[in-house]
Design a protein around this motif. Sequence first.
Motif, PDB file in Angstrom:
ATOM      1  N   ILE A 131      -9.221  21.969  21.988  1.00  0.00           N
ATOM      2  CA  ILE A 131      -9.600  22.247  20.595  1.00  0.00           C
ATOM      3  C   ILE A 131     -10.109  23.684  20.493  1.00  0.00           C
ATOM      4  CG2 ILE A 131     -10.988  21.467  18.634  1.00  0.00           C
ATOM      5  CD1 ILE A 131     -11.403  18.828  20.278  1.00  0.00           C
ATOM      6  N   PRO A 132      -9.410  24.546  19.749  1.00  0.00           N
ATOM      7  CA  PRO A 132      -9.878  25.934  19.611  1.00  0.00           C
ATOM      8  C   PRO A 132     -11.224  25.997  18.897  1.00  0.00           C
ATOM      9  CG  PRO A 132      -7.585  25.678  18.877  1.00  0.00           C
ATOM     10  CD  PRO A 132      -8.146  24.295  19.041  1.00  0.00           C
ATOM     11  N   ILE A 133     -12.022  26.980  19.250  1.00  0.00           N
ATOM     12  CA  ILE A 133     -13.302  27.207  18.562  1.00  0.00           C
ATOM     13  C   ILE A 133     -12.980  27.882  17.241  1.00  0.00           C
ATOM     14  CG2 ILE A 133     -15.531  28.377  18.657  1.00  0.00           C
ATOM     15  CD1 ILE A 133     -15.358  28.173  21.723  1.00  0.00           C
ATOM     16  N   CYS A 134     -13.148  27.159  16.152  1.00  0.00           N
ATOM     17  CA  CYS A 134     -12.766  27.656  14.826  1.00  0.00           C
ATOM     18  C   CYS A 134     -13.854  28.567  14.262  1.00  0.00           C
ATOM     19  CB  CYS A 134     -12.497  26.485  13.892  1.00  0.00           C
ATOM     20  SG  CYS A 134     -13.975  25.542  13.469  1.00  0.00           S
ATOM     21  N   PRO A 135     -13.554  29.317  13.204  1.00  0.00           N
ATOM     22  CA  PRO A 135     -14.543  30.239  12.620  1.00  0.00           C
ATOM     23  C   PRO A 135     -15.850  29.561  12.203  1.00  0.00           C
ATOM     24  CG  PRO A 135     -12.360  30.709  11.759  1.00  0.00           C
ATOM     25  CD  PRO A 135     -12.230  29.463  12.571  1.00  0.00           C
ATOM     26  N   MET A 136     -15.800  28.301  11.743  1.00  0.00           N
ATOM     27  CA  MET A 136     -17.007  27.615  11.306  1.00  0.00           C
ATOM     28  C   MET A 136     -17.921  27.279  12.480  1.00  0.00           C
ATOM     29  SD  MET A 136     -16.681  27.554   8.043  1.00  0.00           S
ATOM     30  CE  MET A 136     -17.988  26.450   7.540  1.00  0.00           C
ATOM     31  N   LEU A 137     -17.351  27.144  13.678  1.00  0.00           N
ATOM     32  CA  LEU A 137     -18.142  26.753  14.850  1.00  0.00           C
ATOM     33  C   LEU A 137     -18.712  27.947  15.607  1.00  0.00           C
ATOM     34  CD1 LEU A 137     -19.158  24.650  16.866  1.00  0.00           C
ATOM     35  CD2 LEU A 137     -16.867  24.556  17.865  1.00  0.00           C
ATOM     36  N   ARG A 138     -18.056  29.105  15.521  1.00  0.00           N
ATOM     37  CA  ARG A 138     -18.434  30.262  16.350  1.00  0.00           C
ATOM     38  C   ARG A 138     -19.899  30.674  16.247  1.00  0.00           C
ATOM     39  NH1 ARG A 138     -13.082  33.175  14.547  1.00  0.00           N
ATOM     40  NH2 ARG A 138     -11.626  32.154  16.005  1.00  0.00           N
ATOM     41  N   PRO A 139     -20.509  30.650  15.050  1.00  0.00           N
ATOM     42  CA  PRO A 139     -21.914  31.097  14.987  1.00  0.00           C
ATOM     43  C   PRO A 139     -22.897  30.193  15.737  1.00  0.00           C
ATOM     44  CG  PRO A 139     -20.888  31.113  12.807  1.00  0.00           C
ATOM     45  CD  PRO A 139     -19.970  30.367  13.710  1.00  0.00           C
ATOM     46  N   TYR A 140     -22.472  28.990  16.102  1.00  0.00           N
ATOM     47  CA  TYR A 140     -23.409  28.006  16.647  1.00  0.00           C
ATOM     48  C   TYR A 140     -23.215  27.709  18.129  1.00  0.00           C
ATOM     49  CZ  TYR A 140     -23.931  27.095  11.642  1.00  0.00           C
ATOM     50  OH  TYR A 140     -24.148  27.233  10.296  1.00  0.00           O
ATOM     51  N   ILE A 141     -22.060  28.037  18.679  1.00  0.00           N
ATOM     52  CA  ILE A 141     -21.746  27.566  20.023  1.00  0.00           C
ATOM     53  C   ILE A 141     -22.142  28.576  21.089  1.00  0.00           C
ATOM     54  CG2 ILE A 141     -19.367  28.460  20.127  1.00  0.00           C
ATOM     55  CD1 ILE A 141     -18.660  25.646  21.399  1.00  0.00           C
ATOM     56  N   SER A 142     -22.601  28.075  22.228  1.00  0.00           N
ATOM     57  CA  SER A 142     -23.015  28.911  23.356  1.00  0.00           C
ATOM     58  C   SER A 142     -21.903  28.955  24.398  1.00  0.00           C
ATOM     59  CB  SER A 142     -24.286  28.338  23.982  1.00  0.00           C
ATOM     60  OG  SER A 142     -24.037  27.031  24.489  1.00  0.00           O
ATOM     61  N   GLU A 143     -22.120  29.734  25.462  1.00  0.00           N
ATOM     62  CA  GLU A 143     -21.118  29.852  26.520  1.00  0.00           C
ATOM     63  C   GLU A 143     -20.998  28.563  27.334  1.00  0.00           C
ATOM     64  OE1 GLU A 143     -18.901  32.195  27.254  1.00  0.00           O
ATOM     65  OE2 GLU A 143     -19.529  33.219  25.407  1.00  0.00           O
ATOM     66  N   SER A 144     -22.100  27.829  27.441  1.00  0.00           N
ATOM     67  CA  SER A 144     -22.081  26.577  28.207  1.00  0.00           C
ATOM     68  C   SER A 144     -22.693  25.459  27.360  1.00  0.00           C
ATOM     69  CB  SER A 144     -22.864  26.728  29.517  1.00  0.00           C
ATOM     70  OG  SER A 144     -22.306  27.749  30.310  1.00  0.00           O
ATOM     71  N   PRO A 145     -21.944  24.966  26.383  1.00  0.00           N
ATOM     72  CA  PRO A 145     -22.501  23.952  25.477  1.00  0.00           C
ATOM     73  C   PRO A 145     -22.748  22.620  26.190  1.00  0.00           C
ATOM     74  CG  PRO A 145     -20.154  24.203  25.114  1.00  0.00           C
ATOM     75  CD  PRO A 145     -20.542  25.283  26.083  1.00  0.00           C
ATOM     76  N   THR A 146     -23.788  21.955  25.781  1.00  0.00           N
ATOM     77  CA  THR A 146     -24.092  20.613  26.289  1.00  0.00           C
ATOM     78  C   THR A 146     -24.342  19.698  25.097  1.00  0.00           C
ATOM     79  OG1 THR A 146     -26.453  21.141  26.478  1.00  0.00           O
ATOM     80  CG2 THR A 146     -25.092  21.443  28.451  1.00  0.00           C
ATOM     81  N   MET A 147     -23.956  18.468  25.250  1.00  0.00           N
ATOM     82  CA  MET A 147     -24.123  17.494  24.174  1.00  0.00           C
ATOM     83  C   MET A 147     -25.136  16.435  24.580  1.00  0.00           C
ATOM     84  SD  MET A 147     -22.064  18.333  21.655  1.00  0.00           S
ATOM     85  CE  MET A 147     -21.678  16.874  20.687  1.00  0.00           C
ATOM     86  N   PRO A 148     -26.123  16.149  23.708  1.00  0.00           N
ATOM     87  CA  PRO A 148     -27.042  15.028  23.991  1.00  0.00           C
ATOM     88  C   PRO A 148     -26.261  13.716  23.987  1.00  0.00           C
ATOM     89  CG  PRO A 148     -27.812  16.408  22.160  1.00  0.00           C
ATOM     90  CD  PRO A 148     -26.395  16.788  22.426  1.00  0.00           C
ATOM     91  N   CYS A 149     -26.874  12.660  24.482  1.00  0.00           N
ATOM     92  CA  CYS A 149     -26.208  11.359  24.435  1.00  0.00           C
ATOM     93  C   CYS A 149     -26.066  10.944  22.973  1.00  0.00           C
ATOM     94  CB  CYS A 149     -26.980  10.315  25.228  1.00  0.00           C
ATOM     95  SG  CYS A 149     -28.505   9.748  24.452  1.00  0.00           S
ATOM     96  N   PRO A 150     -25.028  10.188  22.627  1.00  0.00           N
ATOM     97  CA  PRO A 150     -24.789   9.805  21.233  1.00  0.00           C
ATOM     98  C   PRO A 150     -25.986   9.140  20.560  1.00  0.00           C
ATOM     99  CG  PRO A 150     -22.871   9.287  22.563  1.00  0.00           C
ATOM    100  CD  PRO A 150     -23.951   9.726  23.521  1.00  0.00           C
ATOM    101  N   LYS A 151     -26.733   8.321  21.297  1.00  0.00           N
ATOM    102  CA  LYS A 151     -27.876   7.631  20.689  1.00  0.00           C
ATOM    103  C   LYS A 151     -28.935   8.628  20.226  1.00  0.00           C
ATOM    104  CE  LYS A 151     -31.165   3.870  21.428  1.00  0.00           C
ATOM    105  NZ  LYS A 151     -31.662   2.829  22.359  1.00  0.00           N
ATOM    106  N   THR A 152     -29.196   9.656  21.039  1.00  0.00           N
ATOM    107  CA  THR A 152     -30.171  10.679  20.664  1.00  0.00           C
ATOM    108  C   THR A 152     -29.719  11.418  19.418  1.00  0.00           C
ATOM    109  OG1 THR A 152     -30.861  10.974  22.969  1.00  0.00           O
ATOM    110  CG2 THR A 152     -31.357  12.772  21.444  1.00  0.00           C
ATOM    111  N   LEU A 153     -28.448  11.787  19.403  1.00  0.00           N
ATOM    112  CA  LEU A 153     -27.900  12.513  18.253  1.00  0.00           C
ATOM    113  C   LEU A 153     -27.871  11.613  17.017  1.00  0.00           C
ATOM    114  CD1 LEU A 153     -27.022  15.444  18.308  1.00  0.00           C
ATOM    115  CD2 LEU A 153     -24.654  14.712  18.437  1.00  0.00           C
TER     116      LEU A 153
END
Length: 378
Positions: free
Chosen positions: A283-305
Amino acid sequence: MTDKTMLRVLHALMSGDAEEKKKLLAELSEGVTWGKYLEFTQKEISSMPQKYRKMFRVGKLRAYMRERRRGGSINYEVRCRMDDINISAGGTTKEEARQRFIEKLNALEHGVKTTPTKFGDFIEFYFENFRKRKVAANTYKADYDRVKKHILPALGEMRLSAITPSVCQAFIDKFSDRGKTAQELFSLLSQTFKCAIAHHLIQFSPLDTLIRPTHESVNGTALTREQEARLLSETPEKYREAFAIALYTGLRPNEYETLRRDGDMLIAKNSKRKNRKIEYKRIPICPMLRPYISESPTMPCPKTLWNAFKKLFPDYTLYDLRTTFNTRCVECHVDDNARKLMMGHSLGRLANAYTDVSDEFLRQEAEKLFYPFPKIDG
């Protein structure tokens, strides 16, 4: 009560065998009678394992047949419990029961575990040996939880051959006000009975005369652009990147943990591939996502989110972020094939075989995902 049954009752009482006591009570309540020991034909004895042939021929080993009547149906069971043998085989006819007994005798000789005939044992057998190979791990767990919670308490102690359409209908009717659950349970029962037919334990599925429960799937509700802006501005900063990724990639919650970044692409395992096929979405990093994403993104567990999301939007689900991404792709005129690939959907059998979309094309289409937010009041 026959002398033989009386002896079995005394033996069960003296040995403290709870299982034997339970079976005896069932037999007595159903009026089950055991006939004299079976005299197998020479042809039947010849098809037995060699070590047992002479023993059955001279009467050292004996099998008994019983007739069980329930309503208007009759079932037969052949049983032998002597020396190292403890085999029971059933059928709707005497010939069928005799043949299955010989099959189990041969399986015992070759060290093959016999197929269980009690429904609870058989559905465990089906899940362990077949369903585990067909579905993803999270689907297997969810299905097995349904079996333990709903199916086993109701049907687990019944013999497969004793489960009738009326028994199944009464069970499904209990979930008539829970459309999706009824549909899922019906499907699990259907697959189990198909497996039982394939193992020659039953001839027909008791579900054949039932109407499959229907359930209208709800695919989710997209956030408005104003709600989208609120999510990214009002959520705690530690979750902002994760929500932006969920919004602008269309990842399923169970795919979050597989996410990694590769340059200007995000890679995640597609959780909806059949037959355990491993496939990764790009999935390409689209223009809407670029301001928020880091070089090494991590995702919390779904329950936390989920918990953080509910504080802002209590009437929505985390899966609605995926619906929002799909909606924005349509609104921004992203190519259908590119949208489906980013979402992890199938293109269709023919398109899957002959369509090879390049990363450059995906990047080109992802660039269309750029739009202004409306002004938020307050």
